[in-house]
Design a protein around this motif. Sequence first.
Motif, short mmCIF file in Angstrom:
data_model
loop_
_atom_site.label_atom_id
_atom_site.label_comp_id
_atom_site.label_asym_id
_atom_site.label_seq_id
_atom_site.Cartn_x
_atom_site.Cartn_y
_atom_site.Cartn_z
N PRO A 190 0.63 -1.36 -0.05
CA PRO A 190 0.08 -0.02 0.05
C PRO A 190 0.71 1.29 0.09
O PRO A 190 0.16 2.30 -0.15
N CYS A 191 2.19 1.38 0.01
CA CYS A 191 3.03 2.59 -0.30
C CYS A 191 3.75 2.55 -1.36
O CYS A 191 4.86 3.22 -1.18
N ASN A 192 3.50 1.73 -2.39
CA ASN A 192 4.36 1.45 -3.52
C ASN A 192 3.72 1.72 -4.86
O ASN A 192 4.11 2.56 -5.65
N ASN A 193 2.87 1.00 -5.30
CA ASN A 193 2.17 -0.04 -5.14
C ASN A 193 2.24 -1.34 -5.68
O ASN A 193 1.47 -2.39 -6.03
N ASN A 194 3.52 -1.72 -5.95
CA ASN A 194 3.94 -2.86 -6.41
C ASN A 194 5.11 -3.39 -5.53
O ASN A 194 5.77 -2.76 -4.53
N LEU A 195 5.58 -4.76 -5.72
CA LEU A 195 6.68 -5.13 -4.95
C LEU A 195 7.76 -5.73 -5.80
O LEU A 195 8.45 -6.74 -5.91
N SER A 196 7.98 -5.12 -6.89
CA SER A 196 8.81 -5.23 -7.97
C SER A 196 10.06 -4.57 -7.80
O SER A 196 10.19 -3.38 -7.65
N VAL A 197 11.18 -5.51 -7.55
CA VAL A 197 12.49 -4.88 -7.47
C VAL A 197 13.06 -4.04 -8.59
O VAL A 197 13.81 -3.18 -8.58
N PHE A 198 12.49 -4.48 -9.79
CA PHE A 198 12.82 -3.85 -11.04
C PHE A 198 12.55 -2.36 -10.92
O PHE A 198 13.28 -1.38 -11.47
N ILE A 199 11.23 -2.03 -10.32
CA ILE A 199 10.96 -0.63 -10.05
C ILE A 199 11.85 0.09 -9.18
O ILE A 199 12.14 1.25 -9.16
N GLU A 200 11.95 -0.69 -8.24
CA GLU A 200 12.93 -0.06 -7.08
C GLU A 200 14.34 0.12 -7.70
O GLU A 200 14.94 1.38 -7.23
N MET A 201 14.91 -0.93 -8.23
CA MET A 201 16.14 -0.45 -9.02
C MET A 201 16.36 0.78 -9.85
O MET A 201 16.83 1.61 -9.82
N ARG A 202 15.08 0.90 -10.93
CA ARG A 202 15.14 2.21 -11.66
C ARG A 202 15.04 3.35 -11.02
O ARG A 202 15.70 4.41 -11.29
N LEU A 203 13.93 3.57 -10.02
CA LEU A 203 13.81 4.75 -9.29
C LEU A 203 14.93 4.94 -8.54
O LEU A 203 15.38 6.13 -8.37
N ALA A 204 15.87 3.85 -7.72
CA ALA A 204 16.83 4.36 -6.91
C ALA A 204 17.93 4.74 -7.64
O ALA A 204 18.74 5.94 -7.27
N SER A 205 18.03 4.71 -9.38
CA SER A 205 19.05 5.26 -10.04
C SER A 205 18.44 6.68 -10.43
O SER A 205 19.05 7.64 -10.26
N LEU A 206 17.30 6.64 -10.76
CA LEU A 206 16.54 7.99 -11.62
C LEU A 206 16.58 9.05 -10.69
O LEU A 206 16.76 10.25 -10.91
N ILE A 207 16.00 8.78 -9.44
CA ILE A 207 15.64 10.00 -8.43
C ILE A 207 17.02 10.67 -7.96
O ILE A 207 16.91 11.94 -7.56
N GLN A 208 18.06 9.94 -8.09
CA GLN A 208 19.29 10.78 -7.62
C GLN A 208 19.87 11.58 -8.58
O GLN A 208 20.75 12.42 -8.29
N LYS A 209 19.63 11.14 -9.94
CA LYS A 209 20.17 11.77 -10.94
C LYS A 209 20.05 13.50 -11.09
O LYS A 209 21.02 14.34 -11.22
N PRO A 210 18.93 14.18 -10.90
CA PRO A 210 18.64 15.43 -10.84
C PRO A 210 19.12 16.17 -9.72
O PRO A 210 19.69 17.29 -9.73
N LEU A 211 19.30 15.24 -8.70
CA LEU A 211 20.19 16.02 -7.41
C LEU A 211 21.68 15.77 -7.28
O LEU A 211 22.52 16.88 -6.99
N HIS A 212 22.36 14.91 -7.98
CA HIS A 212 23.80 14.53 -7.85
C HIS A 212 24.42 14.40 -9.30
O HIS A 212 25.62 14.27 -9.55
N GLY A 213 23.54 14.39 -10.50
CA GLY A 213 24.10 14.50 -11.60
C GLY A 213 23.95 13.14 -12.37
O GLY A 213 23.86 12.11 -11.56
#
Length: 450
Positions: A318-341
Amino acid sequence: MSESKNRWLIIPKEIVTVDDQNRILKNQAVEIIDNKISAIHDLGSYPIEKFDGEVFNYPQLTLIPGFIQTHIHLCQTLFRGLADDLELLDWLQLKIFPYENAHNKDSLRSSVRAGILELQLGGTTTILDMGTLSLQEIIFEELIYSGMRAFAGKCMVDQNDIFPEFKSTTKDELKSSYQLAKDFHNESNGMIKYGFAPRFILTCSDELLRETSEMQKDFPGSIYHTHSSENKNEIAEVRKRYGQENIEHFNSIGILSDHTVLAHGIHVNENEINTLKKNDVRISHCPSSNLKLGSGIANIPRYLKEGISVSLGADGAPCNNNLSVFIEMRLASLIQKPLHGPKVMDAQTVFRLATIEGARALHIDGETGSIEVGKKADLVLLDLNGVEIPYTDNEHDVYSKIVYSASAHNVHSVMIEGKWVVNDRVSKNYDSKEVVSNAKTELNNLLKRV
Ligand code: GUN
Ligand code: FE
């Protein structure tokens, strides 16, 4: 795929080992005897015709280590979509605590099954689960039945201003956790381990947090798992109560160690980063959850620079709304790029967080997290040939394919401890249609009890 023989040879297109040199092997085969990787053979010289076990020939598929998710709430799977667009404390008060409190044996089992099925179909072979207040044995029963490698433990709550019905006494929480650890720690040939799980600082007394930490030491190989520093209102309340930040308080009561896994770690100061480093604490990063609850963006590049252990988790449905590690990997990468390059959190780094770093966080990197001789056979075959995947064939493009383009739908087959749990996209242990229809029935029943 039959299980009648205990020797297998998997011949994939390529093997992404995740070993210390990040080797990607071509024209090689992984030999499995019983539950372990017994050899990796070079097909240029190895006489396959003499192999006396079963051979799985997959010239189109990529073999990777099973994924490891270090923060999951299986008991929340039924609540997917029922708690959208809320911030953490409202989400807990208005939705999640009342729902978890309404579980009975049937609804809990249904939720856990749906969660495990989704995780296994998506290539996850090891989890650290937070459990729930009561009926924890149901979660263990399902984990054992499913063949999942798991750390799990009952969630502990001994004070609760947020939703007062959802708590127990300090004494009962400690007693029942101790008994469950005695009953289930190292079950299933060591595939199941206990993860002590005080819920979070606002629902746990110092006594509970401290005593649990002492208890954890009585069960070598167990883990101490809690949430920390997730939300601004949460840490404002922590400051009001203790005059300290969340991790500072944990440190002051002596509960931090290399067996502590803290989910989130978003709102932390310099002193807390030093404390995490000094105590070798593990951070479980949950990017989807952190974004969806509006909690914030954890400074993962900084943690990695400091050498702090970081691994990934989908958190609860209920806070995701998926349990997919693929989504977590992709976001773990993308969300940092605007902040850190754009160079930070490259695909190979993130893929390691979802595999070997998860194993390291849980102290099972001698057993799983990479494809190396002597490790347990926790393996995933990916079909990276879809229209959504890059059409290149360079060795290192495989990380880009997996992290930036693939999804759970690219998972073909999954083996845990030498047993197939998913075979050509079909679960061996669960009937997907039945799991979903049972989840619908049990959710309807549960909502009548809220
Ligand atoms: N903090 C305390 N409980 C929870 C939970 O269930 N999910 C998340 N994301 N944070 C929490
Ligand atoms: Fe959580």
